[in-house]
Design a protein around this motif. Structure first.
Motif, mmCIF file in Angstrom:
data_model
loop_
_atom_site.group_PDB
_atom_site.id
_atom_site.type_symbol
_atom_site.label_atom_id
_atom_site.label_comp_id
_atom_site.label_asym_id
_atom_site.label_seq_id
_atom_site.Cartn_x
_atom_site.Cartn_y
_atom_site.Cartn_z
ATOM 1 N N ASN A 194 0.849 -1.188 0.000
ATOM 2 C CA ASN A 194 0.000 0.000 0.000
ATOM 3 C C ASN A 194 0.886 1.240 0.000
ATOM 4 N N GLN A 208 -4.997 4.533 5.305
ATOM 5 C CA GLN A 208 -5.655 4.276 4.030
ATOM 6 C C GLN A 208 -7.157 4.265 4.256
ATOM 7 N N GLU A 238 -3.892 7.829 2.158
ATOM 8 C CA GLU A 238 -4.096 7.189 0.858
ATOM 9 C C GLU A 238 -5.584 6.956 0.668
#
Length: 665
Positions: A194, A208, A238
């Motif tokens: 990631n 995330q 993210e």
């Protein structure tokens, strides 16, 4: 998709729907207009609206945002009028960039939005500068910058995050991970599982999230904003999402597997949020229909206003006038001041004059920040900033990591908040790794959307000290071709101090070249008090009638040395002092006076500033010439390390023969 309203009221939830739907409906209209040829290009954010809208709503209206192509929701959520946005997209003079920029490559001070450039990474470092400005002013604010999954592969991503982490800056970095960098899928972009995992490498927190969930985006960024302000630290987010159109409309989507569109269509941020509002009985189907209908009517009304914009008429005077931000007028110091030794205790070396100039500038401008590698405790590679840390503190005299690009971008970010900054290149050669920020961001920003870049980049330059090809280059000509920059190159201690002080009072980006070999080898009396020398104005270093030498930097001293050894000729020496903009009046005057011109510079011959000066004289003063304009420059080779080779390389080795050839023509 799970929505958690937490403490949000119904009114807030409905407002979120308005803000989310508006850019979608605008985009759908723009795609129609694109097919009709009424706009020329479009970068679609359909499918990604929740990120831009949620992030903007989570910030206060006076916190800087650095958006990219697919962030229409930033502009609409900051209440920028659609008719003016449409004028921008059409290239009208009444748009935000007077027709000079495309789509979303523009900014607005009024709305605290910093315009992007096509090189995506530099936006991140500008956020560092805005965050630093907030921190220095003790404002409880953050700056927020967007990047895409592809942009995380750029060096600017690494540099900006590293600087933010090292300096503990309140900056939020958002990665919009939509699976593709144009057509290149993420499995060909990076190998970590990631992208948020990169945060740990910089010593910062990261998370995330579902970038299609407006409430999750808003809640996360609201909490992260609070964290950044309270802890004075950066944060990486993210946002997982997908763009339902091509990188831009002309590129299409053939490279994307069809099943991905089916999967992500079910995750559409607007459709899912609508269903949530309906299920919670916050809105009814008829209310949603009314909202959509009224928005479409409002969009059409705004477009009708935009259609009334006058056709573009090119105005050359305005175009040239907007390249530079207006600078305050400066008077040339009197010759009495220049020659009066009573105004100082002892002769100054060039390095002493620069130190005095920096000190006085720091006193005059309390929002002037000095940045560079080893400039604090160590005092810089050449000891020019020595003692300033003790006098002005670490907030204003800042050591930087080895990341020239990010620091120049940070300097631009400081300008957004009214700060001035100096960035010291340890050697002028190293500016190549910050080149993009200078020539594409700093230089063009005023012309593009009326934002000044109040940045001075000090450049220790030149050969003659046996430092080899990476510590000796004369690279001033790299920048004299770039509109929007000013290039300054003093030859004497008096001019060095006065030009440096004028540079800090000028709101434009300035490349300030300082010849290393002159730092401790030339001396002169320099007044103790504050004074400025006008940028863009040459001086007559020596009067003469037989021949003119037009030069700068070390060339001035080479020419003076030749004249001292050859008293049988009357030679005029013009010290340009500024290479961009050039003082064409002084050039013309000396041509008319002597009729013979030698352009001398330490830079290599091909493409040097001497070629431009020679061409201008030939074009504008040809009838006054008694001989061809000649150039004397260094060899078209890299700068050699061996001092015998280096002396042969330098223009000085061929100066005498070139002068004699011109005198005898």
């Amino acid at each position: 998709m799970q929505f958690n309203r937490k403490a949000l009221t119904n009114a807030q939830l409905i407002n979120f729907y308005h803000e989310l739907l508006y850019p979608r409906l605008i985009e759908e209209k723009m795609l129609v207009l694109l097919r009709q040829g009424k706009i020329s290009k479009w970068f679609s954010g359909i499918g990604q609206e929740a990120i831009a809208v949620g992030a903007t709503l989570a910030l206060e209206s006076d916190e800087w945002i650095m958006p990219l192509h697919r962030n229409l929701g930033v502009f609409t959520s900051r209440k920028m009028p659609l008719h003016k946005l449409f004028m921008q997209w059409q290239g009208n003079h009444e748009g935000y960039s007077k027709g000079r920029e495309r789509s979303f490559h523009f900014g607005s001070k009024e709305h605290f939005i910093c315009g992007m450039i096509s090189h995506l990474g530099p936006q991140l470092a500008v956020a560092d500068g805005a965050g630093l400005a907030n921190q220095l002013q003790q404002k409880h604010k953050v700056a927020l910058a967007f990047t895409g999954d592809g942009g995380t592969s750029e060096g600017d991503f690494h540099e900006a995050l590293n600087v933010a982490a090292v300096w503990n800056l309140p900056v939020i970095f958002i990665i919009e991970n939509n699976g593709y960098g144009l057509s290149t899928p993420v499995n060909e972009q990076y190998r970590c599982k990631n992208l948020v995992d990169k945060a740990i490498g910089y010593g910062m927190e990261g998370v995330q999230i579902d970038g299609n969930n407006i409430l999750e985006v808003y809640d996360t960024i609201s909490g992260v904003r609070k964290y950044c302000i309270e802890q004075q630290k950066p944060y990486l987010i993210e946002c997982m999402t997908f763009r339902m159109r091509g990188h831009e409309e002309a590129s299409g989507t053939k490279y994307v597997p069809k099943e991905l569109f089916d999967i992500w269509a079910e995750k559409d941020p607007i459709k899912n949020y609508e269903e949530y509002l309906l299920n919670e009985q916050i809105l009814t189907p008829s209310a949603i229909e009314d909202i959509r209908h009224n928005m479409k009517l409002a969009i059409e009304e705004e477009l009708q206003i935009a259609y009334q914009a006058a056709p573009m008429v090119a105005n050359t005077r305005e175009e040239l006038a907007d390249v530079y931000a207006p600078a305050p007028p400066v008077e040339e110091p009197s010759e009495n001041m220049r020659n009066n030794s009573a105004t100082t205790e002892k002769p100054h070396r060039l390095i002493d004059a620069l130190k005095d100039g920096l000190d006085l500038a720091m006193q005059k401008h309390d929002k002037l920040i000095l940045m560079g590698q080893d400039i604090a405790e160590y005092g810089g590679a050449f000891k020019i900033t020595e003692g300033l840390l003790e006098k002005y503190g670490k907030n204003r005299v800042r050591n930087t990591p080895l990341c020239e690009s990010a620091i120049i971008g940070t300097a631009l970010g400081l300008s957004l908040e009214g700060f001035k900054s100096m960035v010291e290149m340890q050697f002028a050669d190293f500016v190549s790794v910050g080149f993009n920020q200078i020539v594409n961001n700093l230089a063009k920003i005023h012309y593009r959307w009326n934002q000044n870049a109040d940045v001075v980049v000090r450049m220790p330059t030149g050969a003659g000290v046996g430092a080899g090809p990476f510590h000796s280059q004369s690279n001033e000509a790299w920048f004299t071709h770039v509109p929007g920059l000013k290039v300054v190159y003093p030859a004497t201690p008096f001019d060095a101090k006065g030009l440096l002080l004028a540079s800090f009072n000028d709101p434009n980006p300035i490349l300030f070249f300082e010849h290393k070999a002159l730092y401790r080898s030339v001396t002169g009396y320099v007044p103790n008090e504050y004074y400025e020398i006008p940028i863009g104005k040459a001086r007559v270093a020596q009067s003469g009638s037989d021949l003119s030498i037009i030069t700068y930097g070390a060339g001035v001293h080479w020419a003076l040395q030749y004249c001292a050894e050859h008293t049988d000729s009357s030679i005029e020496i013009i010290d340009l002092r500024t290479l961009l903009p050039l003082d064409y009046d002084s050039i013309r005057n000396t041509v008319l006076k002597t009729g013979k011109v030698l352009v001398l510079h330490e830079d290599t011959l091909t493409g040097g500033i001497g070629a431009e000066i020679s061409a201008w004289i030939t074009e504008h003063c040809f009838e006054h010439l008694d001989a061809p304009v000649m150039r004397c420059a260094s060899l078209d080779t890299p700068v050699p390390f061996n001092t015998t080779l280096e002396q042969n390389f330098l223009a000085h080795a061929r100066l005498a023969e070139t002068i004699e050839r011109l005198l005898n023509y």
